[in-house]
Design an enzyme around this catalytic site. Structure first.
Site, PDB file in Angstrom:
ATOM      1  N   ASP A  35       0.806  -1.275  -0.074  1.00 51.06           N
ATOM      2  CA  ASP A  35      -0.045  -0.036   0.114  1.00 51.06           C
ATOM      3  C   ASP A  35       0.868   1.441   0.015  1.00 51.06           C
ATOM      4  OD1 ASP A  35      -2.067  -1.539   0.154  1.00 51.06           O
ATOM      5  OD2 ASP A  35      -2.821  -1.144   1.945  1.00 51.06           O
ATOM      6  N   ALA A  36       1.749   1.267   0.945  1.00 48.20           N
ATOM      7  CA  ALA A  36       2.764   2.376   0.829  1.00 48.20           C
ATOM      8  C   ALA A  36       3.524   3.022  -0.370  1.00 48.20           C
ATOM      9  CB  ALA A  36       3.905   2.230   2.012  1.00 48.20           C
ATOM     10  N   LYS A 123     -30.450 -10.266 -13.153  1.00 54.32           N
ATOM     11  CA  LYS A 123     -31.213  -9.245 -12.843  1.00 54.32           C
ATOM     12  C   LYS A 123     -30.406  -8.641 -11.426  1.00 54.32           C
ATOM     13  CE  LYS A 123     -35.231  -6.535 -12.755  1.00 54.32           C
ATOM     14  NZ  LYS A 123     -34.861  -5.651 -11.293  1.00 54.32           N
ATOM     15  N   GLU A 180     -25.708  -1.363 -14.072  1.00 52.78           N
ATOM     16  CA  GLU A 180     -26.130  -1.791 -12.609  1.00 52.78           C
ATOM     17  C   GLU A 180     -24.590  -1.257 -11.554  1.00 52.78           C
ATOM     18  OE1 GLU A 180     -29.459  -2.104 -12.498  1.00 52.78           O
ATOM     19  OE2 GLU A 180     -29.979  -2.676 -10.462  1.00 52.78           O
ATOM     20  N   CYS A 430     -33.073 -26.174  31.802  1.00 52.34           N
ATOM     21  CA  CYS A 430     -32.675 -26.868  33.031  1.00 52.34           C
ATOM     22  C   CYS A 430     -32.371 -26.178  34.260  1.00 52.34           C
ATOM     23  CB  CYS A 430     -31.597 -28.037  32.498  1.00 52.34           C
ATOM     24  SG  CYS A 430     -29.786 -27.108  32.605  1.00 52.34           S
ATOM     25  N   CYS A 451     -28.976 -31.373  31.037  1.00 55.55           N
ATOM     26  CA  CYS A 451     -29.908 -30.538  30.538  1.00 55.55           C
ATOM     27  C   CYS A 451     -30.723 -31.356  29.334  1.00 55.55           C
ATOM     28  CB  CYS A 451     -29.012 -29.513  29.693  1.00 55.55           C
ATOM     29  SG  CYS A 451     -30.059 -28.389  28.874  1.00 55.55           S
TER      30      CYS A 451
END
Ligand code: IVH
Length: 692
Positions: A35-36, A123, A180, A430, A451
């Site tokens: 990026d730099a 679409k 679009e 429970c 449970c």
């Protein structure tokens, strides 16, 4: 070569570099520089152009960044109106059949004449725009508006890397491209993640994201959003002899460097259209952007001409939709479901709504954090999404529609009718305590053994070969036993008799006896197997063996503190916490006691880990009054099991006084001496080691 010639060459080189890196980054998803380094190239070009305005070109990548925010959008009259498209209401093959029948009728084609050729495409669910290219240069972009007049959104559209600032090849003097603007779902999710981190409001869905971005007066907003573009047609054209078909037209647009979606075919007759509709419908979840249907267009431009228009819709095109994946409805309640592993999931109970092709009345809210983040409350109007076979989920709430009432004492101050959602602190199935995992995001019931939501998994695990090894107790039988109400927890297995089993379907006398026999046989086990059989979260077979070896007895393990557990190789803080949470749950301890009572036994030995490291080691407790649920003996047992001592009188040496109803002089004495006083809940919390 003079200085400005050098600068011109440098600028040209920089543009080439920047564009190549852009392509690698955006199209190939394979960045070629840091990026730099990219920023440095970009900055140099911008400075060069600023110093030598004559070097600026309209298609320079610096032109994408956008200028100042506008006061308002200028109107743009569309030389060729931007039409809308007729929609077939049926979601099945008849949609394609009806369109084809209409086209054939209008063209007066006899039934025995050849199939009509159609261009079939997607679409896209975004925002329609028109792009004007003059001598190949992108000069103006506009929204559809009312179809006749749109708004000039050129600045925003220039930020979209898919849109070439200059067309490739030999473009005509004038070409308007229709298409679009859209967003990919992944990119939207990624954008939203970062937006939330910055404390900004996330975008509700790709379509709103695309439409909302293009309608912003400040182009830096559009520049920050992951917008994309697909071309699907043309408007005004000058100086170009059009190809004969729509599909060739799209090929030509692609050759000019415009993005054209690859999901398109030329289909003959309605059956091929219907097949395309089917195929794309199946592909839909895997297509990275939202579509709401497919579009069929008569492929021949000459036939399109003779079909013409009906009001604002061409007779040569139709949209064949899919069931909407999103719909609005109202939250009636927020329930908490307990999954097979004990994970608690908040679920929105909805006013039934038709979405994604089915009627949906429940939608997942994933976890407490998600509910908080989306701030979903009872009474809210929400957007529900069901895509493909994915579980329906609540995407967002519609803030404006939240039911409000007057605040107490100030009827002008409006407050929401319902409070923010909170998960219960005990399991709705429970009553066991709810514990937090994975950074607090996953809430789980700690009553693994008792449970009902976890019963199936717990029983199957308990009976499995490497645990208690109860031969013949498979998943069908476990289901039957649970359904008949005869077995809820592992200890119930040991109370089964052959006559009880005989009442089950497809259970012969012989197999009933065999099962009883293998249940009995499982009583003689090892500590390691028993620990593994308990199904403590994050405790697998090898950890169970280690625990058995180090602690030697179940009571030593039950009383071990997290710190003592972490001494064991293999046991980190997560596993230690799972073990402590499990044994802190009274229900689980009771179940273990029932199992021992039923005859389950194993050999114990002197452990190598120290029981003196129990949570309450060195602490003295005094019990007074009546506790709400624990009997005096139970409380004593719990304290002693954790290594603590219970004494009858309060002194300076007393660590805690546990006080219940009608506590008498001992409580007064504790107050005098300034000794910590806890109620039952406080004691249990202390046992769990959660000091908050
Ligand atoms: S053609 C001749 N093709 O659908 C009809 N439109 O009502 C002109 N749309 O919002 C449109 N995908 O933006 C056409 N492949 C496609 C499309 C498409 C999406 C949208 C269009 C407009 C609406 C038409």
């Amino acid at each position: 070569m003079n200085a400005s010639g050098g600068a011109r060459d440098r600028a040209r080189w920089l543009r080439g570099e920047i564009e190549a890196h852009n392509r690698a980054y955006y199209e190939l998803d394979a960045p070629t520089v840091s990026d730099a380094a990219f920023d440095a190239l970009f900055r140099e070009l911008r400075e060069l152009e600023a110093a030598h305005p004559g070097l600026m070109t309209p298609d320079s990548p610096t032109q994408r960044v956008g200028g100042k925010p506008l006061e308002q959008f200028a109107p743009v009259a569309h030389a060729v109106p931007m039409l809308s498209i007729q929609t077939e209401t049926e979601h099945d093959a008849s949609g394609a059949q009806h369109f084809d029948a209409r086209v054939r009728r209008e063209l007066s084609l006899a039934d025995d004449l050849a199939d009509v050729a159609y261009a079939a495409e997607l679409k896209f669910d975004g925002l329609a725009v028109s792009l004007r290219f003059e001598h190949g240069l992108f000069t103006q972009g506009a929204t559809r508006g009312d179809g006749v007049t749109g708004e000039d959104v050129t600045q925003n559209l220039k930020t979209i890397r898919d849109i070439p600032l200059r067309l490739a090849g030999m473009p005509p003097p004038l070409l308007e491209v229709r298409g679009e603007v859209y967003m990919c779902r992944d990119a939207l999710a990624h954008y939203n993640e970062k937006a939330r981190a910055r404390g900004e409001k996330p975008l509700v869905n790709p379509r709103n994201g695309a439409a909302g971005s293009i309608r912003q007066l400040d182009p830096s907003i559009a520049a920050s959003r992951p917008l994309r573009f697909f071309a699907y047609g043309i408007g005004a054209v000058e100086g170009w002899s059009l190809p004969a078909t729509h599909s060739e037209l799209l090929d030509a647009l692609a050759a000019f460097g415009l993005p054209v979606c690859a999901h398109r075919i030329v289909a003959r007759g309605w059956r091929e259209l219907a097949d395309f509709h089917d195929l794309i419908g199946k592909e839909r979840p895997r297509i990275p952007f939202d579509i709401d249907g497919v579009v069929y267009k008569v492929d021949s431009l000459a036939l399109q001409n003779s079909l013409g228009f009906r009001s604002r819709e061409p007779r040569w095109a139709v949209a064949h939709k899919y069931p909407a994946e999103e719909a609005r409805t109202v939250v009636m309640a927020i329930d908490v479901q307990v999954g097979r592993t004990g994970a608690l999931t908040p679920v929105a109970k909805l006013q039934p709504v038709f979405v994604g092709g089915v009627t949906v009345s429940n939608a997942t809210l994933h976890n407490e954090e998600e509910v908080r983040r989306k701030d979903v409350r009872v009474g809210d109007t929400v957007i529900v999404r069901r895509a493909g076979d994915v579980i329906p989920e609540v995407v967002a709430t519609v803030a404006e529609l939240r039911p409000m009432k007057s605040a107490e004492g100030d009827f002008l101050d409006r407050v929401p009718c319902h409070p923010p959602f909170e998960l219960p602190v005990t399991c709705p199935q429970c009553g066991s305590h709810v514990v937090r995992e994975e950074g607090g995001i996953v809430a789980r019931c700690s009553g693994g053994l008792v449970c009902p939501a976890q019963a199936r998994g717990a029983l199957l695990h308990f009976a499995s070969r490497r645990a208690m090894d109860i031969e013949g107790l498979g998943d069908k039988l476990v289901d039957q036993l649970i359904a008949s109400g005869q077995v809820k927890t592992p200890a119930d297995l040991y109370a089964l008799t052959s006559s009880m089993l005989a009442s089950l379907e497809r259970m012969g006398e012989k197999s009933a006896e065999n099962l009883i026999h293998s249940i009995k046989k499982s009583c003689d086990t090892s500590l390691a197997r028993f620990i593994f059989a308990l199904g403590i979260r994050n405790v697998g077979e090898s950890t169970a063996k280690e625990l058995a070896r180090c602690f030697g007895s179940l009571s030593a393990l039950q009383n071990a503190s997290a710190a003592a557990l972490e001494e064991i190789p293999d046991v980190g803080p997560v596993v230690a916490k799972s073990i402590v949470d499990f044994f802190a749950e009274t229900h689980n301890r009771e179940e273990i006691a029932r199992l021992v009572e039923a005859g389950v036994r194993w050999e114990e030995h002197e452990g190598v880990a120290s029981a003196a490291t129990g949570r309450f080691a060195g602490k003295t407790f005094v019990l007074t009054g009546t506790l709400p649920s624990l009997k005096r003996e139970d409380a004593k047992e719990l304290i002693e099991a954790a290594g603590g001592k219970v004494s009858g009188s309060v002194s300076k040496k007393t660590s805690y006084v546990i006080a219940g109803e009608e506590a008498g002089s001992k409580l007064d004495r504790a107050r005098e001496l300034g000794i910590a006083i806890l109620d039952e809940a406080g004691l249990l919390q202390l046992l769990r080691g959660d000091d908050s």
